[in-house]
Design a protein around this motif. Structure first.
Motif, PDB file in Angstrom:
ATOM      1  N   VAL A 196      18.772  -7.315 -63.781  1.00 47.13           N
ATOM      2  CA  VAL A 196      18.718  -8.635 -64.407  1.00 47.13           C
ATOM      3  C   VAL A 196      17.805  -8.557 -65.636  1.00 47.13           C
ATOM      4  O   VAL A 196      16.650  -8.122 -65.540  1.00 47.13           O
ATOM      5  CB  VAL A 196      18.207  -9.697 -63.420  1.00 47.13           C
ATOM      6  N   ILE A 197      18.340  -8.949 -66.788  1.00 45.33           N
ATOM      7  CA  ILE A 197      17.574  -8.951 -68.036  1.00 45.33           C
ATOM      8  C   ILE A 197      17.205 -10.394 -68.365  1.00 45.33           C
ATOM      9  O   ILE A 197      18.066 -11.275 -68.402  1.00 45.33           O
ATOM     10  CB  ILE A 197      18.385  -8.323 -69.176  1.00 45.33           C
ATOM     11  N   ASN A 198      15.913 -10.617 -68.587  1.00 50.23           N
ATOM     12  CA  ASN A 198      15.404 -11.949 -68.916  1.00 50.23           C
ATOM     13  C   ASN A 198      14.957 -11.988 -70.371  1.00 50.23           C
ATOM     14  O   ASN A 198      14.133 -11.169 -70.795  1.00 50.23           O
ATOM     15  CB  ASN A 198      14.227 -12.310 -68.013  1.00 50.23           C
ATOM     16  N   ILE A 199      15.494 -12.944 -71.111  1.00 51.25           N
ATOM     17  CA  ILE A 199      15.110 -13.146 -72.500  1.00 51.25           C
ATOM     18  C   ILE A 199      14.348 -14.465 -72.584  1.00 51.25           C
ATOM     19  O   ILE A 199      14.878 -15.527 -72.232  1.00 51.25           O
ATOM     20  CB  ILE A 199      16.329 -13.173 -73.438  1.00 51.25           C
ATOM     21  N   THR A 200      13.111 -14.380 -73.047  1.00 51.66           N
ATOM     22  CA  THR A 200      12.246 -15.556 -73.171  1.00 51.66           C
ATOM     23  C   THR A 200      12.333 -16.095 -74.596  1.00 51.66           C
ATOM     24  O   THR A 200      12.252 -15.330 -75.570  1.00 51.66           O
ATOM     25  CB  THR A 200      10.797 -15.187 -72.836  1.00 51.66           C
ATOM     26  N   PHE A 201      12.479 -17.409 -74.699  1.00 56.09           N
ATOM     27  CA  PHE A 201      12.556 -18.063 -76.011  1.00 56.09           C
ATOM     28  C   PHE A 201      11.333 -18.974 -76.159  1.00 56.09           C
ATOM     29  O   PHE A 201      11.196 -19.983 -75.466  1.00 56.09           O
ATOM     30  CB  PHE A 201      13.860 -18.852 -76.146  1.00 56.09           C
ATOM     31  N   ASP A 202      10.449 -18.557 -77.057  1.00 65.15           N
ATOM     32  CA  ASP A 202       9.186 -19.273 -77.294  1.00 65.15           C
ATOM     33  C   ASP A 202       9.401 -20.296 -78.398  1.00 65.15           C
ATOM     34  O   ASP A 202       9.906 -19.964 -79.469  1.00 65.15           O
ATOM     35  CB  ASP A 202       8.119 -18.244 -77.696  1.00 65.15           C
ATOM     36  N   VAL A 213      14.181 -19.696 -71.037  1.00 65.77           N
ATOM     37  CA  VAL A 213      14.492 -18.362 -70.504  1.00 65.77           C
ATOM     38  C   VAL A 213      15.989 -18.298 -70.206  1.00 65.77           C
ATOM     39  O   VAL A 213      16.538 -19.184 -69.555  1.00 65.77           O
ATOM     40  CB  VAL A 213      13.708 -18.051 -69.212  1.00 65.77           C
ATOM     41  N   LYS A 214      16.623 -17.234 -70.684  1.00 68.43           N
ATOM     42  CA  LYS A 214      18.019 -16.997 -70.359  1.00 68.43           C
ATOM     43  C   LYS A 214      18.153 -15.596 -69.760  1.00 68.43           C
ATOM     44  O   LYS A 214      17.475 -14.663 -70.192  1.00 68.43           O
ATOM     45  CB  LYS A 214      18.915 -17.139 -71.585  1.00 68.43           C
ATOM     46  N   SER A 215      19.026 -15.469 -68.760  1.00 61.83           N
ATOM     47  CA  SER A 215      19.181 -14.209 -68.043  1.00 61.83           C
ATOM     48  C   SER A 215      20.647 -13.773 -68.019  1.00 61.83           C
ATOM     49  O   SER A 215      21.555 -14.608 -68.063  1.00 61.83           O
ATOM     50  CB  SER A 215      18.689 -14.351 -66.594  1.00 61.83           C
ATOM     51  N   CYS A 216      20.837 -12.471 -67.946  1.00 57.32           N
ATOM     52  CA  CYS A 216      22.169 -11.912 -67.707  1.00 57.32           C
ATOM     53  C   CYS A 216      22.003 -10.656 -66.861  1.00 57.32           C
ATOM     54  O   CYS A 216      20.888 -10.151 -66.701  1.00 57.32           O
ATOM     55  CB  CYS A 216      22.906 -11.619 -69.017  1.00 57.32           C
ATOM     56  N   ASN A 220      25.885  -1.398 -62.450  1.00 58.19           N
ATOM     57  CA  ASN A 220      26.332  -0.007 -62.408  1.00 58.19           C
ATOM     58  C   ASN A 220      26.058   0.721 -63.714  1.00 58.19           C
ATOM     59  O   ASN A 220      24.899   0.846 -64.098  1.00 58.19           O
ATOM     60  CB  ASN A 220      27.808   0.024 -62.012  1.00 58.19           C
ATOM     61  N   GLU A 221      27.070   1.168 -64.427  1.00 58.29           N
ATOM     62  CA  GLU A 221      26.847   1.949 -65.644  1.00 58.29           C
ATOM     63  C   GLU A 221      26.645   1.080 -66.888  1.00 58.29           C
ATOM     64  O   GLU A 221      26.413   1.608 -67.976  1.00 58.29           O
ATOM     65  CB  GLU A 221      28.030   2.891 -65.877  1.00 58.29           C
ATOM     66  N   GLU A 222      26.725  -0.211 -66.729  1.00 58.40           N
ATOM     67  CA  GLU A 222      26.497  -1.091 -67.875  1.00 58.40           C
ATOM     68  C   GLU A 222      25.044  -0.960 -68.341  1.00 58.40           C
ATOM     69  O   GLU A 222      24.122  -0.963 -67.538  1.00 58.40           O
ATOM     70  CB  GLU A 222      26.785  -2.545 -67.505  1.00 58.40           C
ATOM     71  N   GLU A 223      24.872  -0.869 -69.646  1.00 60.03           N
ATOM     72  CA  GLU A 223      23.531  -0.757 -70.213  1.00 60.03           C
ATOM     73  C   GLU A 223      23.103  -2.027 -70.924  1.00 60.03           C
ATOM     74  O   GLU A 223      21.958  -2.139 -71.367  1.00 60.03           O
ATOM     75  CB  GLU A 223      23.474   0.421 -71.187  1.00 60.03           C
ATOM     76  N   SER A 224      24.001  -2.995 -71.043  1.00 57.09           N
ATOM     77  CA  SER A 224      23.667  -4.227 -71.737  1.00 57.09           C
ATOM     78  C   SER A 224      24.507  -5.370 -71.196  1.00 57.09           C
ATOM     79  O   SER A 224      25.506  -5.149 -70.498  1.00 57.09           O
ATOM     80  CB  SER A 224      23.907  -4.075 -73.244  1.00 57.09           C
ATOM     81  N   CYS A 225      24.076  -6.586 -71.506  1.00 58.47           N
ATOM     82  CA  CYS A 225      24.832  -7.781 -71.149  1.00 58.47           C
ATOM     83  C   CYS A 225      24.596  -8.825 -72.239  1.00 58.47           C
ATOM     84  O   CYS A 225      23.826  -8.598 -73.172  1.00 58.47           O
ATOM     85  CB  CYS A 225      24.436  -8.304 -69.772  1.00 58.47           C
ATOM     86  N   ASP A 264      14.231  -6.752 -71.187  1.00 59.98           N
ATOM     87  CA  ASP A 264      13.497  -8.008 -71.301  1.00 59.98           C
ATOM     88  C   ASP A 264      12.829  -8.082 -72.672  1.00 59.98           C
ATOM     89  O   ASP A 264      12.177  -7.126 -73.116  1.00 59.98           O
ATOM     90  CB  ASP A 264      12.422  -8.099 -70.217  1.00 59.98           C
ATOM     91  N   GLU A 265      13.000  -9.213 -73.335  1.00 60.54           N
ATOM     92  CA  GLU A 265      12.407  -9.400 -74.659  1.00 60.54           C
ATOM     93  C   GLU A 265      12.034 -10.864 -74.846  1.00 60.54           C
ATOM     94  O   GLU A 265      12.478 -11.740 -74.091  1.00 60.54           O
ATOM     95  CB  GLU A 265      13.390  -8.984 -75.765  1.00 60.54           C
ATOM     96  N   THR A 266      11.225 -11.103 -75.887  1.00 61.39           N
ATOM     97  CA  THR A 266      10.867 -12.472 -76.269  1.00 61.39           C
ATOM     98  C   THR A 266      11.296 -12.719 -77.710  1.00 61.39           C
ATOM     99  O   THR A 266      11.048 -11.894 -78.594  1.00 61.39           O
ATOM    100  CB  THR A 266       9.354 -12.701 -76.142  1.00 61.39           C
ATOM    101  N   TYR A 267      11.961 -13.845 -77.902  1.00 59.17           N
ATOM    102  CA  TYR A 267      12.318 -14.296 -79.247  1.00 59.17           C
ATOM    103  C   TYR A 267      11.537 -15.581 -79.546  1.00 59.17           C
ATOM    104  O   TYR A 267      11.275 -16.385 -78.646  1.00 59.17           O
ATOM    105  CB  TYR A 267      13.822 -14.564 -79.351  1.00 59.17           C
ATOM    106  N   TYR A 268      11.208 -15.759 -80.841  1.00 57.67           N
ATOM    107  CA  TYR A 268      10.409 -16.901 -81.265  1.00 57.67           C
ATOM    108  C   TYR A 268      11.230 -17.793 -82.190  1.00 57.67           C
ATOM    109  O   TYR A 268      11.944 -17.299 -83.080  1.00 57.67           O
ATOM    110  CB  TYR A 268       9.144 -16.419 -81.993  1.00 57.67           C
ATOM    111  N   ALA A 269      11.109 -19.092 -81.952  1.00 56.79           N
ATOM    112  CA  ALA A 269      11.777 -20.051 -82.834  1.00 56.79           C
ATOM    113  C   ALA A 269      11.155 -19.965 -84.230  1.00 56.79           C
ATOM    114  O   ALA A 269       9.932 -19.926 -84.374  1.00 56.79           O
ATOM    115  CB  ALA A 269      11.621 -21.461 -82.278  1.00 56.79           C
TER     116      ALA A 269
END
Length: 342
Positions: A196-202, A213-216, A220-225, A264-269
């Protein structure tokens, strides 16, 4: 002899052919020592016991005199479909005592049963993870239609281990790791994991964002979503978008943009407010500028302008104030001023 036959007598105790028959009259000229010559015929019977074919169904050998055993050779077994074969003296046994064509000591009449079983191969595909074993085998014995293997362990960094599946694209498991799995034929199992990848939006100075916060999930072999960036709200401001740098003045992403993420990453408005300051002569002869503009971004508390020069002949120049009837200046001319609103 018990369970044997006396076939005659001989001067040689190890003879297998007698010199004299039983009941035969012999002439003696001196003392004579004779040994009874005995024989016992032993039969080995070979039973297919589920095999397709065996090269011999029986074999005989003979015990003479003090012999305890004789030697026979167990036959070859033919069994198709990749099955493995051998012999045991117990019909229901799954243990191979003798391989085909082995020489065996025979002490008495004995039945030999062909032991046949099918070796099943289970391949384990790591499917994007790390696994403790890539292959296991088990044997389907006569009378059974399946056998069991224990599935290997699965590891994957920052991921949840779900188990094993017959389908490499599954998101659920048919069997857990390190558990017994019943198989009837050669099979491949695939490791099933998820991350589960969590992206935080500040909001970064904005009034609010529609989803902090948005998650995807990667399987298995998937490296991204993929996720979609949220919207940004800030009163009387320009909405630029999103950036990984909280002090950026330019956006890397827009609102409601679908993006692919790998960790997991953080993006800023990223927002800005443009401020316009209007200057009125208010009786002065002239001023060097009628307005000044500046912008401030994100978490900044304001921006700076410089007040213009004022000229009025024979008058004392005091400065600037936000009230046209003021008699005392708030700030001098040609001075830097931090402003937040028009």
């Amino acid at each position: 002899k018990e369970e044997g036959t006396i076939i005659g007598f001989s001067k040689d105790k190890n003879a297998t052919t007698p010199t004299y028959k039983v009941g035969e009259k012999i002439e003696l000229t001196s003392n004579l020592k004779l040994y009874a010559i005995t024989r016992k015929d032993i039969t080995a019977t070979f039973i297919k016991n589920g095999a397709d074919e065996i090269s011999n169904t029986s074999e005989k050998c003979t015990l003479y005199n003090d012999d305890k055993y004789c030697i026979i050779q167990v036959p070859n077994i033919i069994h198709n479909s990749g099955k493995i074969s051998g012999w045991n003296t117990v019909e229901s046994s799954s243990t191979i005592l003798y391989s085909s064509n082995n020489h065996v000591k025979l002490y008495d009449n004995t039945n030999f049963y062909a032991i046949v079983y099918k070796e099943v191969v289970i391949n384990f595909n790591k499917n994007g993870s790390t696994i403790s074993s890539t292959k296991e085998t088990c044997r389907i014995q006569k009378g059974n239609t399946s056998c069991f293997v224990t599935t290997p362990t699965i590891t994957r960094d920052n991921s949840e281990v779900i188990g094993w599946s017959l389908n490499k694209n599954d998101t659920e498991a048919d069997v857990l790791a390190s558990e017994d799995f019943e198989v009837t034929k050669d099979t491949t199992l695939y490791a099933i994991t998820k991350k589960v990848i969590n992206i935080t939006f500040d909001k970064n100075g904005a009034d609010s964002v529609s989803n902090p916060v948005k998650s995807c999930t990667c399987y298995n072999e998937e490296e991204s979503c993929s996720i979609t960036t949220p919207t940004i709200a800030r009163n009387n401001a320009n909405i630029l978008g999103w950036s990984k740098n909280n002090s950026s003045k330019d956006a890397e992403l827009s609102e409601n943009q679908t993006i692919t993420v790998q960790k997991d990453e953080t993006y800023y408005a990223i927002t800005n407010k443009k401020v316009t300051i209007t200057f009125k002569k208010n009786g002065a002869t002239s001023i060097s500028a009628s307005n000044a503009t500046c912008s401030y971004y994100n978490n900044q508390k304001g921006c700076s302008i410089t007040t213009p020069d004022i000229t009025r002949k024979s008058w004392q120049i005091l400065g600037w104030a936000p009230n046209e009837n003021a008699t005392k200046e708030t700030i001098k001319q040609n001075t830097e001023l931090t402003v937040t609103d028009n």
